[in-house]
Scaffold this motif. Structure first.
Motif, PDB file in Angstrom:
ATOM      1  N   MET A  27       0.758  -1.236  -0.313  1.00  0.00           N
ATOM      2  CA  MET A  27      -0.041  -0.073  -0.061  1.00  0.00           C
ATOM      3  C   MET A  27       0.838   1.437   0.091  1.00  0.00           C
ATOM      4  N   ASN A  28       0.340   2.173  -0.820  1.00  0.00           N
ATOM      5  CA  ASN A  28       1.224   3.318  -0.766  1.00  0.00           C
ATOM      6  C   ASN A  28       0.266   4.311   0.086  1.00  0.00           C
ATOM      7  N   LEU A  29       0.736   5.609   0.177  1.00  0.00           N
ATOM      8  CA  LEU A  29       0.036   6.662   1.198  1.00  0.00           C
ATOM      9  C   LEU A  29      -1.415   6.720   0.888  1.00  0.00           C
ATOM     10  N   HIS A  61       4.105   0.369  16.295  1.00  0.00           N
ATOM     11  CA  HIS A  61       5.048   1.588  15.848  1.00  0.00           C
ATOM     12  C   HIS A  61       5.724   1.962  16.760  1.00  0.00           C
ATOM     13  N   GLY A  62       6.567   3.060  16.498  1.00  0.00           N
ATOM     14  CA  GLY A  62       7.310   4.055  17.507  1.00  0.00           C
ATOM     15  C   GLY A  62       6.939   5.164  17.209  1.00  0.00           C
ATOM     16  N   TRP A  63       7.774   6.399  18.087  1.00  0.00           N
ATOM     17  CA  TRP A  63       7.499   7.686  18.000  1.00  0.00           C
ATOM     18  C   TRP A  63       8.463   8.405  17.056  1.00  0.00           C
ATOM     19  N   PRO A  64       8.197   9.055  16.101  1.00  0.00           N
ATOM     20  CA  PRO A  64       6.760   9.728  16.080  1.00  0.00           C
ATOM     21  C   PRO A  64       5.977   9.103  14.842  1.00  0.00           C
ATOM     22  N   LEU A  65       5.925   8.036  14.564  1.00  0.00           N
ATOM     23  CA  LEU A  65       5.263   7.384  13.430  1.00  0.00           C
ATOM     24  C   LEU A  65       4.096   7.099  13.551  1.00  0.00           C
ATOM     25  N   ASN A  66       3.589   6.151  12.483  1.00  0.00           N
ATOM     26  CA  ASN A  66       2.159   5.672  13.049  1.00  0.00           C
ATOM     27  C   ASN A  66       2.277   4.505  12.064  1.00  0.00           C
ATOM     28  N   ARG A  71       3.589  -1.082   6.550  1.00  0.00           N
ATOM     29  CA  ARG A  71       3.073  -1.440   5.287  1.00  0.00           C
ATOM     30  C   ARG A  71       3.468  -2.522   4.467  1.00  0.00           C
ATOM     31  N   GLY A  72       4.824  -2.371   4.433  1.00  0.00           N
ATOM     32  CA  GLY A  72       5.549  -3.546   3.801  1.00  0.00           C
ATOM     33  C   GLY A  72       5.440  -4.930   4.434  1.00  0.00           C
ATOM     34  N   ALA A  73       5.526  -5.041   5.632  1.00  0.00           N
ATOM     35  CA  ALA A  73       5.503  -6.406   6.399  1.00  0.00           C
ATOM     36  C   ALA A  73       4.168  -6.785   6.489  1.00  0.00           C
ATOM     37  N   ALA A 210       9.743  11.015   0.689  1.00  0.00           N
ATOM     38  CA  ALA A 210       8.695  12.142   0.901  1.00  0.00           C
ATOM     39  C   ALA A 210       7.353  11.640   1.054  1.00  0.00           C
ATOM     40  N   GLU A 211       7.087  10.602   0.496  1.00  0.00           N
ATOM     41  CA  GLU A 211       5.747  10.003   0.810  1.00  0.00           C
ATOM     42  C   GLU A 211       5.600   9.577   2.301  1.00  0.00           C
ATOM     43  N   ALA A 212       6.790   8.899   3.031  1.00  0.00           N
ATOM     44  CA  ALA A 212       6.728   8.697   4.295  1.00  0.00           C
ATOM     45  C   ALA A 212       6.466   9.626   5.149  1.00  0.00           C
ATOM     46  N   MET A 213       7.228  10.881   4.819  1.00  0.00           N
ATOM     47  CA  MET A 213       6.952  11.968   5.560  1.00  0.00           C
ATOM     48  C   MET A 213       5.690  12.773   5.512  1.00  0.00           C
ATOM     49  N   GLN A 214       5.132  12.448   4.562  1.00  0.00           N
ATOM     50  CA  GLN A 214       3.585  12.957   4.344  1.00  0.00           C
ATOM     51  C   GLN A 214       2.772  12.253   5.215  1.00  0.00           C
ATOM     52  N   ALA A 215       2.933  10.828   5.376  1.00  0.00           N
ATOM     53  CA  ALA A 215       2.339  10.083   6.146  1.00  0.00           C
ATOM     54  C   ALA A 215       2.370  10.136   7.494  1.00  0.00           C
ATOM     55  N   TYR A 216       3.726  10.541   8.004  1.00  0.00           N
ATOM     56  CA  TYR A 216       3.811  10.667   9.648  1.00  0.00           C
ATOM     57  C   TYR A 216       3.691  11.924  10.176  1.00  0.00           C
ATOM     58  N   PHE A 217       4.272  13.161   9.334  1.00  0.00           N
ATOM     59  CA  PHE A 217       4.320  14.377  10.085  1.00  0.00           C
ATOM     60  C   PHE A 217       3.098  15.264  10.077  1.00  0.00           C
ATOM     61  N   PRO A 218       2.456  15.611   9.037  1.00  0.00           N
ATOM     62  CA  PRO A 218       1.271  16.566   8.842  1.00  0.00           C
ATOM     63  C   PRO A 218       0.186  15.998  10.039  1.00  0.00           C
ATOM     64  N   PRO A 219      -0.011  14.683  10.409  1.00  0.00           N
ATOM     65  CA  PRO A 219      -1.135  14.544  11.449  1.00  0.00           C
ATOM     66  C   PRO A 219      -0.558  14.999  12.805  1.00  0.00           C
ATOM     67  N   LEU A 220       0.652  15.178  12.876  1.00  0.00           N
ATOM     68  CA  LEU A 220       1.256  15.759  14.188  1.00  0.00           C
ATOM     69  C   LEU A 220       1.200  16.987  14.361  1.00  0.00           C
ATOM     70  N   LEU A 221       0.897  17.806  13.183  1.00  0.00           N
ATOM     71  CA  LEU A 221       1.096  19.274  13.241  1.00  0.00           C
ATOM     72  C   LEU A 221      -0.424  19.771  12.802  1.00  0.00           C
ATOM     73  N   ALA A 222      -1.280  19.035  12.780  1.00  0.00           N
ATOM     74  CA  ALA A 222      -2.703  19.280  12.290  1.00  0.00           C
ATOM     75  C   ALA A 222      -3.538  20.387  13.176  1.00  0.00           C
ATOM     76  N   SER A 223      -3.116  20.577  14.238  1.00  0.00           N
ATOM     77  CA  SER A 223      -3.983  21.509  15.262  1.00  0.00           C
ATOM     78  C   SER A 223      -2.865  21.649  16.584  1.00  0.00           C
ATOM     79  N   PRO A 224      -3.158  22.869  17.233  1.00  0.00           N
ATOM     80  CA  PRO A 224      -2.381  22.885  18.570  1.00  0.00           C
ATOM     81  C   PRO A 224      -2.519  21.702  19.517  1.00  0.00           C
ATOM     82  N   GLU A 225      -3.497  20.963  19.324  1.00  0.00           N
ATOM     83  CA  GLU A 225      -3.774  19.991  20.256  1.00  0.00           C
ATOM     84  C   GLU A 225      -2.937  18.586  20.000  1.00  0.00           C
TER      85      GLU A 225
END
Length: 316
Positions: A27-29, A61-66, A71-73, A210-225
């Motif tokens: 599966m891709n992003l 998974h670990g921090w700061p991933l999800n 996906r590969g395993a 770049a795809e993995a970074m889009q999977a991992y990082f934007p959700p962490l920054l989506a809101s102040p909370e």
């Protein structure tokens, strides 16, 4: 599936999937996002992706991933297991209530709640990084629910959190770690630098794509909370809950195998040996020369190979 069939599947997986570079049809992003589902638990609204059929296997998974980390395993193991990859509270797409407990113990209880919600009585558990600590807590608190453990570089006994993580934990406590995450998305080349997650945690920094970074990082920054919770996840490593469970770990009789990279600055191979000696039903340690923390994303073929062998031995 009996032991012979699992071993045949293991051989087929190791022959057909030599590594990330040669893998296909995982599966891709966008496919991973389409497959994402949510389950309501007492701990929060938990995101997860499921692939395959059969006895359940849960991937932590670990921090700061999800869950995208696995996906590969999951692709390689979906023929023999119902593979489930949840996102921890405070990470990925899971939604914890404001002020929720994000400690490793609370995460372990959340996984048990997800199992209840998905009608999973028992599962094989595959874990990495902070997920390895959560897996141990899950196994000792709910021993009848864990069929086997495949543990990779992660928190063990007194090495939780590891000293090498101290600068990140201090930044998280100050509320400044989100700035480093933002740099991965805004500064070309930062991810692969010695300061970036690719340079620190991936054997080949280019595998933090770049795809993995889009999977991992934007959700962490989506809101102040969400920014607060991502950082609070790291702060919640302390106090360390693992030394207190040593006696119960030593009493576990479920099959365990360690798959451990030797190039990781956070979790040295000595901790895999510690687990091997502590766990009475350990099936030993496989060392991966030079591999850094998140090699389980880079080398899903190794994860699949070791998982299938462990599961075959467990079913004998």
């Amino acid at each position: 599936m009996n032991r012979r069939h699992l071993l045949k599947a293991a051989l087929a997986a190791s022959a057909a999937t030599p590594g990330v570079a040669g893998a296909s049809a995982e599966m891709n992003l966008h496919a991973f996002a389409r497959a994402r589902r949510f389950v309501e638990t007492a701990a929060g609204r938990i995101a997860y992706v499921e692939q395959g059929k059969g006895p359940a296997a849960i991937f932590l998974h670990g921090w700061p991933l999800n869950g995208f980390h696995w996906r590969g395993a999951m692709h390689r193991l979906a023929g023999v297991r119902r593979c489930i990859a949840p996102d921890f509270l405070g990470l990925g797409h899971s939604a914890a209530a404001p002020g929720a407990d994000l400690s490793p113990g609370a995460q372990a209880e959340m996984i048990a709640q997800v199992m209840d919600a998905l009608d999973v009585a028992q599962a094989d558990v595959v874990a990495n990084d902070s997920g390895t600590g959560v897996a141990q807590l899950l196994a000792v608190r709910h021993p009848g629910r864990v069929r086997s453990l495949l543990l990779t570089n992660g928190d063990v006994h007194t090495n939780s959190p590891p000293e090498a993580l101290r600068p990140a934990l201090d930044a998280a406590a100050r509320g400044e770690l989100a700035v480093m995450i933002e740099r991965h998305l805004s500064e070309p080349g930062f991810a692969a630098s010695p300061e970036g997650l690719g340079g620190i945690c991936y054997t080949d920094p280019a595998n933090l794509t770049a795809e993995a970074m889009q999977a991992y990082f934007p959700p962490l920054l989506a809101s102040p909370e969400r920014r607060r919770q991502f950082q609070a996840y790291g702060v919640a490593f302390e106090p360390n809950p693992l030394p207190a469970i040593e006696a119960r770990l030593r009493a576990l009789t479920l099959p365990v195998r360690m798959l451990w990279g030797t190039g990781d600055i956070h979790f040295a191979a000595e901790w895999a040996v510690w687990l091997d000696r502590a766990l009475p039903a350990s099936r030993g340690v496989r060392l991966v020369e030079g591999a850094k923390l998140f090699f389980t994303e880079e080398r899903p073929d190794l994860v699949a190979e070791e998982a299938l062998k462990l599961w075959a031995a467990a079913s004998a």
